[in-house]
Write an enzyme that holds these catalytic residues in place. Structure first.
Site, PDB file in Angstrom:
ATOM      1  N   TYR A 102     -42.216  14.632 -31.169  1.00  0.00           N
ATOM      2  CA  TYR A 102     -41.188  15.157 -32.080  1.00  0.00           C
ATOM      3  C   TYR A 102     -40.832  14.082 -33.107  1.00  0.00           C
ATOM      4  O   TYR A 102     -40.367  13.001 -32.747  1.00  0.00           O
ATOM      5  CB  TYR A 102     -39.947  15.541 -31.282  1.00  0.00           C
ATOM      6  CG  TYR A 102     -38.996  16.437 -32.037  1.00  0.00           C
ATOM      7  CD1 TYR A 102     -39.038  17.811 -31.858  1.00  0.00           C
ATOM      8  CD2 TYR A 102     -38.058  15.922 -32.915  1.00  0.00           C
ATOM      9  CE1 TYR A 102     -38.176  18.648 -32.530  1.00  0.00           C
ATOM     10  CE2 TYR A 102     -37.190  16.750 -33.607  1.00  0.00           C
ATOM     11  CZ  TYR A 102     -37.249  18.112 -33.404  1.00  0.00           C
ATOM     12  OH  TYR A 102     -36.384  18.940 -34.084  1.00  0.00           O
ATOM     13  N   TYR A 155     -41.791  22.101 -40.273  1.00  0.00           N
ATOM     14  CA  TYR A 155     -40.638  21.742 -39.451  1.00  0.00           C
ATOM     15  C   TYR A 155     -40.187  22.952 -38.667  1.00  0.00           C
ATOM     16  O   TYR A 155     -39.463  23.799 -39.165  1.00  0.00           O
ATOM     17  CB  TYR A 155     -39.511  21.227 -40.340  1.00  0.00           C
ATOM     18  CG  TYR A 155     -38.248  20.836 -39.598  1.00  0.00           C
ATOM     19  CD1 TYR A 155     -38.230  19.734 -38.743  1.00  0.00           C
ATOM     20  CD2 TYR A 155     -37.070  21.546 -39.763  1.00  0.00           C
ATOM     21  CE1 TYR A 155     -37.068  19.368 -38.080  1.00  0.00           C
ATOM     22  CE2 TYR A 155     -35.901  21.183 -39.099  1.00  0.00           C
ATOM     23  CZ  TYR A 155     -35.917  20.094 -38.258  1.00  0.00           C
ATOM     24  OH  TYR A 155     -34.767  19.734 -37.609  1.00  0.00           O
TER      25      TYR A 155
END
Lengths: 130, 396
Positions: B294, B344
């Site tokens: 991440y 995203y």
């Protein structure tokens, strides 16, 4: 950027009464003496809920630091607001804005002391200065 | 080794992946509409009809415009599982974990897990609107932080990064190395939004957001949705795609104390969720072939790599600057370009690329050895972590 408006709620009323009078409150555990943030409801050391407000001396050290850049408009340089985390000498951390500080000189390890800013329509908020 | 408590034949696998087009900014649909598209795409990818899916887990982005009503939108009937999940950027990993447990226990045959968001509007910058923190109420103690100018994710992570830089000497150029490696991967990914070359000089010249972060330290913001279908190994045998086995997982929510001694910005929850996931999978770190981490900010990649053990604590900056995580490096990381350069979608960004790599469907960016893929989720300001260990094989 100056500080924004914060409104009080029942939990924070005592804290903001104190900031209006130029005092920064923390919480002290009546069982073990540990000092924590004013918002703490249970002692992180001993789990006691017997906590009372105490006055912080209002001094500490920067332990995190950043400079919020505004958007440049019409060729003027962007605004640069210094923000960060202060570790009070009593131990608690506080997220805060730094005032009267050179953004290029702001860094972790600097000693700072509390001041207060009260925008129109909001509560007095602790800020820190060198 | 199989997941503890697993009914024989019900080892959890990922059998479907649906990604809405995000190769450019897409407008005109709500988060729920994107999510419905993604579930349909994932079902088709698996070779299932949506009506055959037995459970649905949803995860809404910051605009909070996705929830259980998606089941109604998709005409799903008699579901055995339906919930909204929220652990911010750790949610995708969490959804896979809950779905895997339900499948392994025999509670449900297949579960669609979906993230969708639509924060972007035409002619509005990514830093405006929902992701800029605008309109947040400042009431009580928690209001002090945002009123002090610490309301946005870039500022929260900039403060964390400042502590890492102070403690370990990590530099902005090392942050830049993450951005450059991510872009090198993204240039090989037709799904990625940002495919122009990026140099360290470009990174250093990009405007400051919250110092120490430049623009290219920050992830993109995307409209779209990604869905994944979790089912059992037995069920997957008759489906279209090669199954990706969910071998291990973990979560950590550190709950950093806001006082002296806090490790905020120094150690992330991956230090716990990582080893626990690898232990469940019966592997060690040296078995990991691909890491999908991440990367809301370049710094997040560095601290996560350290905490998983890919390098020593404090040496993450030097590790990424060595080129280790880019194409051709020893530690292929964020092989689709990550959230910095591809799209995203919170934890669905690393998860989707992990599924693609585990299947061997990465095309030009495929990592040759992809037997074990580590997926890392991270949410809040380093407050929520999830780890998955995925593999094309049922045993590691």
């Amino acid at each position: 950027m100056s500080v924004g408006i914060v409104l009080r709620d029942a939990q924070s009323a005592d804290f903001f009464d104190a900031t209006a009078a130029g005092r920064l409150l923390v919480k002290r555990c009546q069982n073990c003496g540990h000092v924590s943030q004013a918002s703490t409801e249970m002692c992180p050391q001993c789990a006691s809920v017997d906590l009372t407000f105490a006055d912080s001396a209002g001094e500490g050290v920067i332990v995190a630091c950043g400079v919020v850049n505004g958007r440049s408009k019409d060729g003027t340089p962007p605004s640069r607001t210094v923000v960060g985390i202060v570790e009070l000498d009593e131990g608690p951390w506080i997220y805060t804005q730094f005032v009267d500080i050179d953004p290029d000189a702001a860094k972790i390890g600097l000693r700072v002391r509390v001041a207060f800013e009260q925008p129109e329509g909001g509560e007095a908020i602790p800020v820190f200065t060198i | 080794m199989s997941v503890p408590g697993t009914v024989p034949g019900r080892q959890p696998v990922i059998a479907g992946l649906g990604i809405t087009d995000m190769s450019k900014r897409v407008y005109g649909k709500s988060a729920s509409q994107f999510a419905a598209d993604a579930v349909r795409l994932a079902a088709a990818d698996a070779g299932l009809a949506v009506s055959e899916i037995g459970g649905l887990l949803t995860n809404a982005g910051i605009s909070r415009a996705l929830g259980m009503s998606l089941a109604t939108d998709l005409q799903m009937r008699d579901l055995r599982m339906l919930s909204e999940i929220q652990s911010y950027g750790a949610s995708a990993g969490a959804m896979i974990q809950y779905a895997s447990m339900a499948v392994a226990a025999g509670m449900v045959d297949s579960v669609a897990c979906v993230f969708g968001d639509a924060p972007l509007e035409p002619n509005l910058g990514a830093g405006s609107g929902a992701y800029g923190g605008a309109g947040r109420q400042s009431v009580g103690y928690s209001g002090i932080q945002s009123a002090s100018g610490i309301g946005s994710a870039p500022t929260g992570y900039a403060l964390a990064a400042s502590r890492h830089m102070d403690r370990f000497g990590t530099t902005t150029e090392q942050f830049g190395a993450v951005a450059v490696s991510s872009r090198e991967w993204a240039m090989k990914n037709p799904l990625a939004q940002m495919r122009d070359p990026l140099t360290l000089a470009d990174h250093q010249a990009s405007r400051m957001i919250t110092e120490p972060f430049h623009l290219f330290d920050c992830c993109l913001v995307s409209n779209g949705a990604i869905a994944v279908i979790v089912t059992s190994a037995d069920r997957a045998q008759s489906l279209r795609q090669p199954p990706v086995h969910v071998l291990g997982w973990g979560q950590t929510h550190p709950g950093y104390p806001l006082e002296r001694g806090s490790e905020f910005g120094i150690v992330s929850g991956a230090a716990i969720s990582g080893p626990e996931a690898m232990k469940m999978a019966g592997i060690s770190l040296s078995d990991v072939d691909v890491a999908e981490i991440y990367d809301c900010f370049t710094f997040t990649t560095i601290i996560s790599l350290e905490d998983y053990g890919f390098c020593e604590k404090g040496e993450g900056g030097a590790f990424v600057a060595s080129g280790a995580i880019g194409p051709g490096g020893d530690c292929p990381t964020n092989t689709g370009g990550g959230q910095l350069s591809s799209y995203y979608m919170w934890g669905m960004t690393p998860l989707s690329e992990a599924v693609i790599q585990a299947r061997g469907q990465g095309g030009e960016r495929q990592v040759p050895k992809h037997d074990v893929v580590l997926v890392s989720g991270n949410g809040g300001i380093l407050q929520h972590h999830s780890t998955l260990i995925l593999s094309p094989h049922d045993h590691s």
